[in-house]
Write a protein that holds these residues in place. Structure first.
Motif, PDB file in Angstrom:
ATOM      1  N   ALA A   1       0.878  -1.170   0.000  1.00 56.78           N
ATOM      2  CA  ALA A   1       0.000   0.000   0.000  1.00 56.78           C
ATOM      3  C   ALA A   1       0.918   1.223   0.000  1.00 56.78           C
ATOM      4  CB  ALA A   1      -0.897   0.002   1.223  1.00 56.78           C
ATOM      5  N   THR A   2       0.538   2.251  -0.749  1.00 54.32           N
ATOM      6  CA  THR A   2       1.372   3.447  -0.873  1.00 54.32           C
ATOM      7  C   THR A   2       0.566   4.673  -0.465  1.00 54.32           C
ATOM      8  OG1 THR A   2       2.511   2.404  -2.729  1.00 54.32           O
ATOM      9  CG2 THR A   2       2.853   4.762  -2.446  1.00 54.32           C
ATOM     10  N   LEU A   3       1.203   5.576   0.291  1.00 58.31           N
ATOM     11  CA  LEU A   3       0.583   6.826   0.703  1.00 58.31           C
ATOM     12  C   LEU A   3       0.962   7.923  -0.286  1.00 58.31           C
ATOM     13  CD1 LEU A   3       1.425   6.605   4.497  1.00 58.31           C
ATOM     14  CD2 LEU A   3      -0.766   6.116   3.407  1.00 58.31           C
ATOM     15  N   TYR A   4       0.005   8.798  -0.603  1.00 59.88           N
ATOM     16  CA  TYR A   4       0.234   9.905  -1.525  1.00 59.88           C
ATOM     17  C   TYR A   4      -0.308  11.195  -0.938  1.00 59.88           C
ATOM     18  CZ  TYR A   4       1.204   6.471  -5.171  1.00 59.88           C
ATOM     19  OH  TYR A   4       1.733   5.443  -5.903  1.00 59.88           O
ATOM     20  N   THR A   5       0.395  12.276  -1.224  1.00 56.32           N
ATOM     21  CA  THR A   5      -0.015  13.622  -0.852  1.00 56.32           C
ATOM     22  C   THR A   5      -0.034  14.478  -2.107  1.00 56.32           C
ATOM     23  OG1 THR A   5       0.943  13.414   1.343  1.00 56.32           O
ATOM     24  CG2 THR A   5       0.613  15.646   0.540  1.00 56.32           C
TER      25      THR A   5
ATOM     26  N   TRP B   1       1.448  15.186  -7.362  1.00 55.68           N
ATOM     27  CA  TRP B   1       1.330  14.017  -6.493  1.00 55.68           C
ATOM     28  C   TRP B   1       2.700  13.584  -5.989  1.00 55.68           C
ATOM     29  CZ3 TRP B   1      -3.192  12.756  -4.717  1.00 55.68           C
ATOM     30  CH2 TRP B   1      -4.337  13.060  -5.454  1.00 55.68           C
ATOM     31  N   TRP B   2       2.786  13.286  -4.701  1.00 59.25           N
ATOM     32  CA  TRP B   2       4.032  12.843  -4.079  1.00 59.25           C
ATOM     33  C   TRP B   2       3.789  11.526  -3.348  1.00 59.25           C
ATOM     34  CZ3 TRP B   2       8.306  15.666  -5.073  1.00 59.25           C
ATOM     35  CH2 TRP B   2       8.109  16.950  -5.537  1.00 59.25           C
ATOM     36  N   ASN B   3       4.652  10.559  -3.609  1.00 60.52           N
ATOM     37  CA  ASN B   3       4.654   9.305  -2.862  1.00 60.52           C
ATOM     38  C   ASN B   3       5.279   9.615  -1.512  1.00 60.52           C
ATOM     39  OD1 ASN B   3       5.622   6.935  -1.652  1.00 60.52           O
ATOM     40  ND2 ASN B   3       5.872   5.900  -3.602  1.00 60.52           N
ATOM     41  N   THR B   4       4.492   9.527  -0.428  1.00 63.95           N
ATOM     42  CA  THR B   4       4.979   9.935   0.884  1.00 63.95           C
ATOM     43  C   THR B   4       5.275   8.775   1.832  1.00 63.95           C
ATOM     44  OG1 THR B   4       2.679  10.296   1.547  1.00 63.95           O
ATOM     45  CG2 THR B   4       3.927  12.212   0.820  1.00 63.95           C
ATOM     46  N   GLY B   5       5.162   7.561   1.339  1.00 69.62           N
ATOM     47  CA  GLY B   5       5.500   6.427   2.190  1.00 69.62           C
ATOM     48  C   GLY B   5       4.784   5.169   1.764  1.00 69.62           C
ATOM     49  N   GLY B   6       5.129   4.109   2.425  1.00 66.35           N
ATOM     50  CA  GLY B   6       4.523   2.845   2.052  1.00 66.35           C
ATOM     51  C   GLY B   6       4.247   1.946   3.233  1.00 66.35           C
TER      52      GLY B   6
ATOM     53  N   HIS C   1      -2.896  12.233   1.784  1.00 66.49           N
ATOM     54  CA  HIS C   1      -4.263  12.392   1.290  1.00 66.49           C
ATOM     55  C   HIS C   1      -4.899  11.091   0.828  1.00 66.49           C
ATOM     56  CE1 HIS C   1      -2.680  16.593   0.626  1.00 66.49           C
ATOM     57  NE2 HIS C   1      -3.663  16.733   1.491  1.00 66.49           N
ATOM     58  N   TYR C   2      -4.123  10.202   0.235  1.00 64.44           N
ATOM     59  CA  TYR C   2      -4.639   8.956  -0.326  1.00 64.44           C
ATOM     60  C   TYR C   2      -3.779   7.776   0.123  1.00 64.44           C
ATOM     61  CZ  TYR C   2      -7.855  11.004  -3.746  1.00 64.44           C
ATOM     62  OH  TYR C   2      -8.912  11.630  -4.348  1.00 64.44           O
ATOM     63  N   VAL C   3      -4.402   6.605   0.174  1.00 62.39           N
ATOM     64  CA  VAL C   3      -3.680   5.348   0.262  1.00 62.39           C
ATOM     65  C   VAL C   3      -4.133   4.525  -0.942  1.00 62.39           C
ATOM     66  CG1 VAL C   3      -5.366   4.176   1.764  1.00 62.39           C
ATOM     67  CG2 VAL C   3      -2.983   3.393   1.710  1.00 62.39           C
ATOM     68  N   CYS C   4      -3.176   3.919  -1.626  1.00 66.91           N
ATOM     69  CA  CYS C   4      -3.471   3.104  -2.812  1.00 66.91           C
ATOM     70  C   CYS C   4      -2.823   1.735  -2.645  1.00 66.91           C
ATOM     71  CB  CYS C   4      -2.931   3.767  -4.077  1.00 66.91           C
ATOM     72  SG  CYS C   4      -3.628   5.398  -4.397  1.00 66.91           S
ATOM     73  N   THR C   5      -3.501   0.720  -3.136  1.00 73.60           N
ATOM     74  CA  THR C   5      -2.955  -0.629  -3.079  1.00 73.60           C
ATOM     75  C   THR C   5      -2.487  -1.062  -4.455  1.00 73.60           C
ATOM     76  OG1 THR C   5      -5.184  -1.538  -3.338  1.00 73.60           O
ATOM     77  CG2 THR C   5      -4.319  -1.360  -1.094  1.00 73.60           C
TER      78      THR C   5
END
Length: 137
Positions: free
Chosen positions: A86-90, A95-100, A120-124
């Protein structure tokens, strides 16, 4: 006779190992009330107050809808039993990948990572927020 004894010993050893692996898998899947093949995000530490639970392996969720970003607690603990990360985005002028959250990982207290409180978002899987926003418009 020696061969039969060795065979019995190997069979017993394999049965013990299989039972141990099954017990470990069952206990890992039960952590925080998060089922196997689920991503679970909690608003509180120690797996309390589950806010988002999903089995979807390729989608995104707006964390604000679940109280999992500022001004609320953010993602304070998590369990990822999915076979994908799962990846966190801001979003901040892009768009920035802010962690996983790696597949198979968990944390009882993720509050020390600032991005777990402000993303802002979590994506799988391979899903991204920009592809999700475009496909839903």
């Amino acid at each position: 006779m020696q061969i039969k004894r060795i065979g019995a010993t190997i069979t017993a050893l394999l049965a013990t190992l299989a039972g141990t692996a099954l017990a470990d898998a069952t206990s890992a899947a039960a952590v925080g009330g998060c089922d196997s093949n689920q991503l679970c995000l909690y608003r509180s530490t120690q797996f309390r107050t589950m806010a988002l639970e999903t089995a979807n392996r390729s989608d995104c969720w707006l964390l604000e809808k679940y109280g999992l970003t500022y001004p609320w607690n953010g993602i304070s603990s998590y369990v990822n039993n999915l076979p994908v990360n799962a990846t966190l985005y801001t979003y901040d002028n892009g768009w920035w990948n802010t962690g996983g959250i790696p597949s198979g990982s968990l944390s009882t207290d993720s509050t020390s990572n600032v991005y777990f409180g402000f993303s802002h978002y979590v994506c799988t899987g391979s899903a991204t927020p920009w592809s999700q926003v475009l496909s839903r418009n």
